[in-house]
Each structure stands twice: as C-alpha cells, then as structure tokens.
Scaffold this motif. Sequence first.
Motif: not given
Length: 286
Positions: A227, A184, A241, A223
């Motif tokens: 998440a 991340d 996130r 990402r």
Amino acid sequence: MKKIYALLTSAVVAALLVGCAKIHDFGDINKSPNSPSTPYTNYMFTQAQRYFYYFVTGNATNAYDPWQQQWNGYLAECKNNQYGPLGTTTNYSGGNTMYLQPLKNLHYIIEWNEDPEKKDQPNVASLGTSANQIAAAKTLMGFYFMTLSDIYGPIVVDEAFQGASDENWKPKYNTQQEVYEFIDKSLSEAFAQFDASGTLDAAADASFGGDISKWKKFNASIRMLAAIKLCDVDPATGKSRFAKAYSDGGMVNVSDGLFHKHDDLNWNMMYYWCNPDYAGAGFGMA
C-alpha cells in the motif's frame, strides 16, 4: 517321439526363461528411488521458504550482490566499495528460478488443498489443515510476487503455471497495477482464511514454526508495504489499503520478524562470501 521331444524342449526353454527373469529382475529401471513420485506439501513448503534469502543476499547465482539496497553504496562489507556504486549489479536473473521452484510449489499447495478429492490425502495433508496451508501459501506467494514486480514491473500472475494443465506456453504479463491488486485481494482473503484452531506443521515452517498469529502479522505487513508503494501513483487507494492492513495488525516486535534460519547443515551465505579463509573453497574473497 518327436512330439515328446518338442514338448520337453519347450518346457526346458520356458523354465530357463522363468529362471532368467528371476535372476535378472532389477526392478523398474525407469523409476528413480531418489525422485519420489508422491509430493508432500510439508517438504514443498519448506523448499519454497528457502528462497527468502534470494531477496536479501543476492541473485539466482547465490552471489552476495545486494542489488536490493537500491545502489546506495553505503554497505561496509568485503565485496563492494563503501562509498561507490555497486558496480557488479546490472540485472536480476532470478525470476525464472522463482517461477520454476518456490512459486510453483506454492501454486500446487493451494490447488491441491482446494480440491475436495485431494486435500485429505496424507501427502497433501502433511503440512497441516487446508485453510492454513492455503493462507500461508498465498501469503508467501504474495511476498514473492510483490518483490518480483518491484524488480521487473510487469510479471505473469493470472496465467502463471498453466503450461501443464492448459498448455499455455505464452502467458500474458500483468501490469504492475494488476499485480498489486492481485496481492491485496489474495492476501486479504488469506488473512481471513487463517485458522488459529487449525494446524501448520512447525517442523516444515522454517520461518514461524507453525505460529498462525505470526503468519497473520506477516500477511498484514506485506499488505502495508504494498500500500505504501502504491501511494506513489494512487494515493487514495494506497491509503485505504494501508488503513485496512494496519487495523489487522502487522509486525511490531523483533520477535515477529521474518527470519531465514540456519543450522550446521545450512550455513549463512555471509559466512562463506565474506570469510577470506574460505577463498580456496570458492566461497570467500581472494
């Protein structure tokens, strides 16, 4: 007389030695013309991209053995049973290959472009502007690390690739939580680094043709995937996130997708593995 004879003899011997050196000058026999000593980032990046399909079609042996389908047993194809376990799949052995080749290539692309003394050299600048090289390499590296961690759990991240520089032959393994934190952080930095006014060699970029907007969508999508997986163990962090990655904008159309392109010289492996006509060549199914 003896002195004159000695001088003449020395002169003849010297002439013969010089002549032999010219006749038998084979160049540097320790340098292979097929192994360039100067690495070019554009070729390194293309090579790193070629490993996408390792996570789609099979393991490091290039066999069509779709462990990625989580043993669902519902693939209607020539090798595995349609309604049964994928019995040929017991392990994944591609981790060593990923570290030795694509991940190492991406590591050096980032390292050289962050070095003020190297980034402007022709071989390093061949892939494009430094910001886009770093951002694309970090994005692709994040995708590989995420998939490897999903397979293995703990993997080497923080101390990877230190064998040559620090002689660290026993790097520590990062926990899966640490790997996801790295992904991340690294990909968020990469997203901000992408420069639409810069360049990324279209010929070298086998997936997006140098389109920075598509790389940013790919970055945000990775990402979001990470998440979602994180939500199983840390819902609050995963939700936060995901919201950030979603706001950055991910893949929304088929045209945004990640494709491994094939041509007349690089055929789709499915064409080999599921084509009985190629059984004699060792590619199809008998």
